[in-house]
Design a protein around this motif. Structure first.
Motif, PDB file in Angstrom:
ATOM      1  N   PRO A  15      52.198  40.863  32.680  1.00 12.86           N
ATOM      2  CA  PRO A  15      52.437  40.768  34.131  1.00 12.86           C
ATOM      3  C   PRO A  15      51.773  39.552  34.781  1.00 12.86           C
ATOM      4  N   MET A  16      50.823  38.912  34.078  1.00 18.36           N
ATOM      5  CA  MET A  16      50.189  37.714  34.642  1.00 18.36           C
ATOM      6  C   MET A  16      51.181  36.568  34.837  1.00 18.36           C
ATOM      7  N   ARG A  17      52.317  36.643  34.195  1.00 14.96           N
ATOM      8  CA  ARG A  17      53.311  35.567  34.387  1.00 14.96           C
ATOM      9  C   ARG A  17      53.839  35.556  35.820  1.00 14.96           C
ATOM     10  N   ASP A  18      53.664  36.691  36.550  1.00 14.00           N
ATOM     11  CA  ASP A  18      54.145  36.796  37.923  1.00 14.00           C
ATOM     12  C   ASP A  18      53.019  36.689  38.954  1.00 14.00           C
ATOM     13  N   SER A  26      38.417  43.568  39.834  1.00 14.23           N
ATOM     14  CA  SER A  26      39.499  42.670  39.479  1.00 14.23           C
ATOM     15  C   SER A  26      40.815  43.432  39.537  1.00 14.23           C
ATOM     16  N   GLY A  27      41.862  42.766  40.002  1.00 16.43           N
ATOM     17  CA  GLY A  27      43.142  43.447  40.159  1.00 16.43           C
ATOM     18  C   GLY A  27      43.654  44.103  38.898  1.00 16.43           C
ATOM     19  N   ASN A  28      43.376  43.496  37.739  1.00 20.50           N
ATOM     20  CA  ASN A  28      43.932  43.987  36.477  1.00 20.50           C
ATOM     21  C   ASN A  28      43.129  45.114  35.840  1.00 20.50           C
ATOM     22  N   SER A  49      47.952  45.990  50.399  1.00 25.27           N
ATOM     23  CA  SER A  49      49.064  45.035  50.478  1.00 25.27           C
ATOM     24  C   SER A  49      49.683  44.870  49.099  1.00 25.27           C
ATOM     25  N   SER A  50      49.389  45.795  48.203  1.00 23.86           N
ATOM     26  CA  SER A  50      49.826  45.739  46.804  1.00 23.86           C
ATOM     27  C   SER A  50      51.293  46.143  46.709  1.00 23.86           C
ATOM     28  N   VAL A  51      52.148  45.148  46.526  1.00 23.85           N
ATOM     29  CA  VAL A  51      53.593  45.396  46.486  1.00 23.85           C
ATOM     30  C   VAL A  51      54.187  44.738  45.248  1.00 23.85           C
ATOM     31  N   SER A  71      48.605  43.185  41.332  1.00 22.77           N
ATOM     32  CA  SER A  71      48.736  43.371  39.894  1.00 22.77           C
ATOM     33  C   SER A  71      49.358  44.721  39.582  1.00 22.77           C
ATOM     34  N   GLU A  72      49.895  44.832  38.385  1.00 19.91           N
ATOM     35  CA  GLU A  72      50.513  46.082  37.948  1.00 19.91           C
ATOM     36  C   GLU A  72      49.499  47.222  37.958  1.00 19.91           C
TER      37      GLU A  72
END
Length: 446
Positions: A165-168, A429-431, A340-342, A288-289
């Motif tokens: 998912p880091m590619r996005d 951290s988001g991940n 704001s996690s969308v 992040s996912e």
């Protein structure tokens, strides 16, 4: 101790800073390129017995900090222009050297968050030059959080970084998993690989290989690591190096080096001192996912408010509207989630309307306004998700330093703000973290 300054000719210490050379030596000085990464590293060090203090930015020369074994300077430099990141990092290095640190650790994200424009390579180059070092190991591996490096490629779980998912990522999309290529595009120095076949052979073989690479003129060595044992091997092999660059995992083996040298005592308690009352809130800015899953889990059981950067023209207006929706729950002392996690498609649509940098800045400023208002209303326990969001929140609250408490999940501890008013922060951290992270974090400090 004056020899520490003499071997760093490009660092000019002021008289006020030089006076600190007369104080107690700190064993390890760390420079982190974001706030959640700094807390991640501090958590790793505390869990292996190093008394650790995390500062927010570079403190002034007369800042009074508790006695400690490690200092972690948290910068918000990951996504700023390289020239600014270098300047901030060198200022942090100057301050740490004035504290007499024996080794310097440049903390980067375990997913190597950066762009071709920088700035991991540029900062690592500058620190090498300032310290007069020939070579440094670079390793973002963190097996506990499913980050591994093999043949120079970074994996997130079973997938290459570029397929994860880091590619996005909205600011640092990682579309290449080859760390040697990425670093080579940023650094002006030769980059090479230390393969797992050597690392797995143990510390003596690893140290010998590093010496050979240094003799060949290599300045940055991307090291493979697929197990915690590999990180301990790298730590032991790098015991004489002045500089290391990596994720928090690379720090696993460093405390034992100091312990073997008789410089570090046994492990210690990590409980947060004293009672902290007040209510709690969660501020989730990461898209992040992992964070989206955490938001979904918490929103199913708590009052939740979406932060929509298209809802108004200013951060203050967006924050006030969000607070008005949550006033009833806050008045009853309930925990409220602001997020704001969308999905990536929604992020892309917002960026197309507002622009990449303006949209990110607006969201960060909104969370900063929310944090100030919530603390003013009596919130004393804040969980913050996302490195940029955490940076905005601690800056808005005027946080200068943190002590590290118990771990919630690998890489994420509770922290207590140093200062007259009690305030607990969990900077994530988001991940990182499982789907129930927010609930478990808050249950620890009820």
């Amino acid at each position: 101790m004056l020899m520490v300054v003499a071997c760093v000719p490009s660092i000019n210490l002021s008289l006020a800073l030089a006076l600190h050379l007369l104080t107690m030596t700190v064993l390890l000085g760390c420079i982190a390129d974001d706030f959640t990464g700094a807390t991640d590293l501090a958590n790793t060090l505390v869990r292996d017995g190093m008394r650790t203090v995390q500062t927010i930015g570079v403190p002034s020369a007369d800042t009074d900090l508790p006695e400690c074994d490690a200092l972690v300077v948290a910068l918000k430099s990951r996504t700023i222009p390289a020239v600014e990141a270098v300047a901030q990092s060198l200022a942090a290095l100057e301050w740490l050297l004035a504290r007499g640190v024996r080794q310097v650790f440049f903390k980067i994200c375990s997913t190597f968050d950066s762009t071709d424009a920088g700035n991991i390579g540029q900062v690592a180059d500058a620190l090498l030059d300032a310290l007069g070092e020939e070579i440094a190991v670079v390793c973002p591996a963190y097996p506990a959080n499913r980050r591994t490096v093999y043949q120079g490629y970074l994996f997130v779980g079973d997938a290459l970084l570029s397929d994860s998912p880091m590619r996005d990522h909205p600011l640092t999309p990682m579309t290449d998993a080859n760390l040697i290529r990425i670093l080579g595009r940023q650094s002006r120095y030769p980059v090479s690989l230390l393969p797992w076949s050597i690392v797995s052979a143990g510390a003596p073989a690893t140290e010998e290989a590093l010496a050979s690479l240094a003799a060949q003129g290599v300045r940055h060595v991307v090291a493979d690591a697929v197990r915690d044992e590999d990180l301990f091997t790298l730590g032991a092999a790098c015991r004489k190096m002045r500089l290391l660059t990596g994720g928090a995992g690379l720090a696993l083996g460093l405390p034992e080096n100091f312990r073997r040298a008789g410089l570090l005592s046994d492990r210690m308690d990590t409980e947060l001192p004293g009672h902290v009352g007040g209510s709690a809130a969660v501020l989730a800015g990461s898209c992040s996912e992992a964070t989206r899953a955490q938001v979904a889990e918490m929103a199913s059981r708590h009052t939740s408010v979406l932060i929509d950067p298209l809802a108004a023209d200013t951060a203050t207006a967006i924050a006030n509207a969000a607070l008005s929706k949550a006033n009833g729950a806050l008045a009853r002392g309930e925990t409220v989630l602001f997020y704001s996690s969308v999905e990536p498609a929604t992020v892309a649509a917002i960026q197309s309307r507002l622009g990449l940098t303006p949209s990110a800045a607006l969201v960060e400023e909104t969370f900063a306004e929310l944090a100030k208002a919530l603390v003013a209303q009596g919130v004393r326990r804040l969980v913050v998700a996302g490195g940029e969001t955490s940076g905005a929140v601690v800056a808005a609250l005027g946080v200068q330093a943190l002590t590290i408490g118990p771990q919630i999940d690998p890489g994420v501890p509770w922290t207590r703000v140093l200062g007259p008013k009690p305030l607990l922060l969990a900077l994530k951290s988001g991940n990182f973290g499982g789907p129930d992270f927010f609930s478990r974090a808050l249950a620890m400090v009820q």
